[in-house]
Scaffold this active site. Sequence first.
Site, mmCIF file in Angstrom:
data_model
loop_
_atom_site.group_PDB
_atom_site.id
_atom_site.type_symbol
_atom_site.label_atom_id
_atom_site.label_comp_id
_atom_site.label_asym_id
_atom_site.label_seq_id
_atom_site.Cartn_x
_atom_site.Cartn_y
_atom_site.Cartn_z
ATOM 1 N N THR A 53 0.822 -1.212 0.000
ATOM 2 C CA THR A 53 0.000 0.000 0.000
ATOM 3 C C THR A 53 0.858 1.265 0.000
ATOM 4 O O THR A 53 1.763 1.406 0.819
ATOM 5 C CB THR A 53 -0.903 -0.014 1.243
ATOM 6 O OG1 THR A 53 -1.641 -1.231 1.244
ATOM 7 C CG2 THR A 53 -1.856 1.158 1.238
ATOM 8 N N GLU A 54 0.553 2.157 -0.922
ATOM 9 C CA GLU A 54 1.256 3.447 -1.076
ATOM 10 C C GLU A 54 2.750 3.257 -1.370
ATOM 11 O O GLU A 54 3.567 4.124 -1.069
ATOM 12 C CB GLU A 54 1.079 4.336 0.165
ATOM 13 C CG GLU A 54 -0.366 4.577 0.572
ATOM 14 C CD GLU A 54 -1.203 5.262 -0.493
ATOM 15 O OE1 GLU A 54 -0.611 5.782 -1.459
ATOM 16 O OE2 GLU A 54 -2.444 5.268 -0.361
ATOM 17 N N LEU A 55 3.092 2.107 -1.934
ATOM 18 C CA LEU A 55 4.491 1.727 -2.174
ATOM 19 C C LEU A 55 5.320 1.835 -0.895
ATOM 20 O O LEU A 55 6.526 2.092 -0.955
ATOM 21 C CB LEU A 55 5.120 2.553 -3.301
ATOM 22 C CG LEU A 55 4.509 2.392 -4.702
ATOM 23 C CD1 LEU A 55 5.494 2.881 -5.763
ATOM 24 C CD2 LEU A 55 4.100 0.958 -5.020
ATOM 25 N N SER A 56 4.682 1.660 0.231
ATOM 26 C CA SER A 56 5.436 1.654 1.488
ATOM 27 C C SER A 56 6.364 0.441 1.490
ATOM 28 O O SER A 56 6.007 -0.642 1.006
ATOM 29 C CB SER A 56 4.487 1.619 2.691
ATOM 30 O OG SER A 56 3.593 0.541 2.603
ATOM 31 N N TRP A 59 5.551 6.467 -1.484
ATOM 32 C CA TRP A 59 5.623 7.349 -2.659
ATOM 33 C C TRP A 59 4.883 8.658 -2.429
ATOM 34 O O TRP A 59 4.590 9.366 -3.385
ATOM 35 C CB TRP A 59 5.152 6.631 -3.925
ATOM 36 C CG TRP A 59 3.701 6.277 -4.057
ATOM 37 C CD1 TRP A 59 2.721 6.409 -3.114
ATOM 38 C CD2 TRP A 59 3.063 5.736 -5.219
ATOM 39 N NE1 TRP A 59 1.520 5.970 -3.614
ATOM 40 C CE2 TRP A 59 1.696 5.543 -4.915
ATOM 41 C CE3 TRP A 59 3.493 5.365 -6.495
ATOM 42 C CZ2 TRP A 59 0.779 5.012 -5.827
ATOM 43 C CZ3 TRP A 59 2.572 4.848 -7.398
ATOM 44 C CH2 TRP A 59 1.233 4.665 -7.066
#
Lengths: 404, 396
Positions: free
Chosen positions: A151-154, A305
């Site tokens: 999620t969210e490029l975490s 991101w």
Amino acid sequence: MSKSIVLYLHAHQPLRVKPYSIFQAGVDHNYFNDEAVNTETNNKFIIDKVSEKSYLPTNRILTDLLLENPEFKLSLSITGTLIDQLEQWRPDVLQSFKDLIATGKVEVLAETYHHSLAFFYSRAEFVKQVAKHTAKIREVFGVTPTSFRNTELSYNNDLAYWADEAGYKAIITEGWDPVLGWRSSNFVYRPSYTKDIRLLMKNYKLSDDIAFRFSDKNWSEWPLTTEKFSHWAHEAGHGGDVINLFMDYETFGEHQWADTGIFEFLRVLPSEWLKNTDHGFKTITEAAEHYESKDYIDCPNTITWADTERDLTAWLGNDMQIDAITSLYDLEQPIINSKDEQLIEDWRRLQTSDHVYYMCTKWFNDGDVHAYFSPYDSPYKAFLFFMNAYRDLTSRLVEKGVSI
Amino acid sequence: MLGWELPPHHSGGMGVACYQMCKELSLNGIDIEFVLPYSAKFDINFMKITGAHPQSVNEVKFAGGIYDISGYSNKTVNWNETKLNLAQQHDLFAHNVAKLAEYSEFDVIHAHDWLTFKAGILAKQITGKPLIAHVHATQFDQSAGNHGNPEAREIEYAGLSMADQIFAVSKYTKDVLIREYDLPADKIHVVHNSMEIDSDIDESHNLHRYLSVMKSAGYKVVVNIGRKTIQKGLPHLIEAARKVININPKVIFVLAGGGEQDQELVDLAAKFGISRNFVSIGWINGKELRDTFRSSDVFVMPSVSEPFGLVALEAIGYGSPVIVSKQSGVSEVLNNCFKVDFWDTDQMADMILSLVNNDSLARTMWQSSYQEYKQQSWKKSAEFMRSRYHHAVGVV
């Protein structure tokens, strides 16, 4: 072929919580079904709007491009919460995604079903959500993901280690300079402490030229043409292997409206890029397997991101957000123990990261509320409605005799 | 009688107090003409109600009101605006009351709080009738022990100086007036408020389904109802809540009311990590309000400076034991309750815990306080006010 664009699009819609008062908690268990007409918390209204503006026209263009152009390919992630909503309200739009993937030239990535931050709160829950998502992708699209996006490029070393152990070929994140150091995002890397997995990092400059700056008339490079963009991509990172263009699917038609020319840009970009015979396209797993990794990337701290900070502070930056999410994950054992499918699903739907994102006060304090997309007029309302929904969950548990 | 609000078109305790007081005064043979700054429909037959100006209650509410004086300033009066601000409303009221006074028949001018004082002074100057200034809240209270709005303070001082007599809602308030304004003590009479609760209301089910469910699982509910503003001392209650929840996590705190501190309180609870035990509700009335009172296991009124605090009596009327700050007028008429300094959150937490953990204590305290509550009535206060009216007009 020396240089490939790796185009990756992320499609997601949360199930927004309707204006939900304490007097509804315990009585009305449908927080996600705002029936008020044309409001930002009416999820069907949003799905219809984004479908018409973005999903349908973009899928049409992409499917045509994939069928016309043998070299063109792309990667996609689509969350369970979006698939669920399309199944319920817009089977025609879901079909357009199926058609897209049926071209055989679209890689679908694995992620959490509910677009959650579960990795940072409960590993057990995280694993369940990833499995649920993979099962759904198989069921709906008939493909099995081989690469992972969180999620969210975490991202951090722990996540890479987990993904490696889970057998993924590649994982993706932001190409954030403090992590890359002197290195360029335009190569394939290996995460520290892993055996086989590869890491692809977003070229945020070129990605954001499309995703954010495309329609900005104050930008010195406006208007952005495909010639100009192809040239930049070619020049980017001399001798680089990959140009990782990672962005929201809704960039096309929703963040950048049709009248900005974004669809024309998309339609022409592949052929413009492929004019140079050294140029190609690769999916994420293909790129990971094709190119040699250049170095190890060590990332002990979590990056994402988002924002100029590229951290989790848009979701976990203030006390309200932390208290809300901690309260929610503290319910894990009683919720799971309840064995009540609907209760578990509602709990997971509240885990969608957008809910805490709406509670972000970073921009609200600056008065720059427009920079901040939320269906609520203040982060406090977002918190209020969310916590009332949370209270409904707790009272449902209590009524089932589950101790919390 | 000059006032700024009456129920149901009201925003706080003063409107309720005026209503119940006038009802009892009329039973004592007093003819009342109650002059308001707005015209509205009232279900009131025991007195005449006059709107000083043909405008709706919303016009007055837009300007702010007795409880929101932050924007009050004569210096910013701009008559070109389409809507009147509070200073304009204040002047308009005084102007119209002066007109009314010329043509009306009455013996005594009874003015409630500073917004009506200018009108009261003008009416007195025009007619020579005695002026009684009734103090429900001072600038000192509303700013939680600071100076308040200097212009409002000036008006308040002028009204109190010009008044022939002053009614204060408590000894606490009388002391404030003597200390803050150097007023002669023998001019100030304490007239305690009372509280009557309508009994003919629908009690069949409680709208607080969530609270009811949690209570069935052994949770206890601590309630405060009031404006979320500096005067009410609510951050102290949140501090105490943290200490309570630390020891007994099965306590839910419910704060209902509007006000500028709303977000601050939510932030504070989140900072302490007790949001799951903290229910913040906005301004409510009707059954939602009654059911919030009825959900209360312990009612806490931690006001920093509370001239009276009718809400504590109301809570007892609905069946809850109460904890009130020592800095309140109501603590003068209540013995069977806990009294605490608003700043002493250790002791406040201790008191809350003792009440939620010991049903026998809560029951005993409430039963005794209910006896005190029932003894409270407007009867005594109304009789006293009538005697002061007679004194004012020279009939003793």
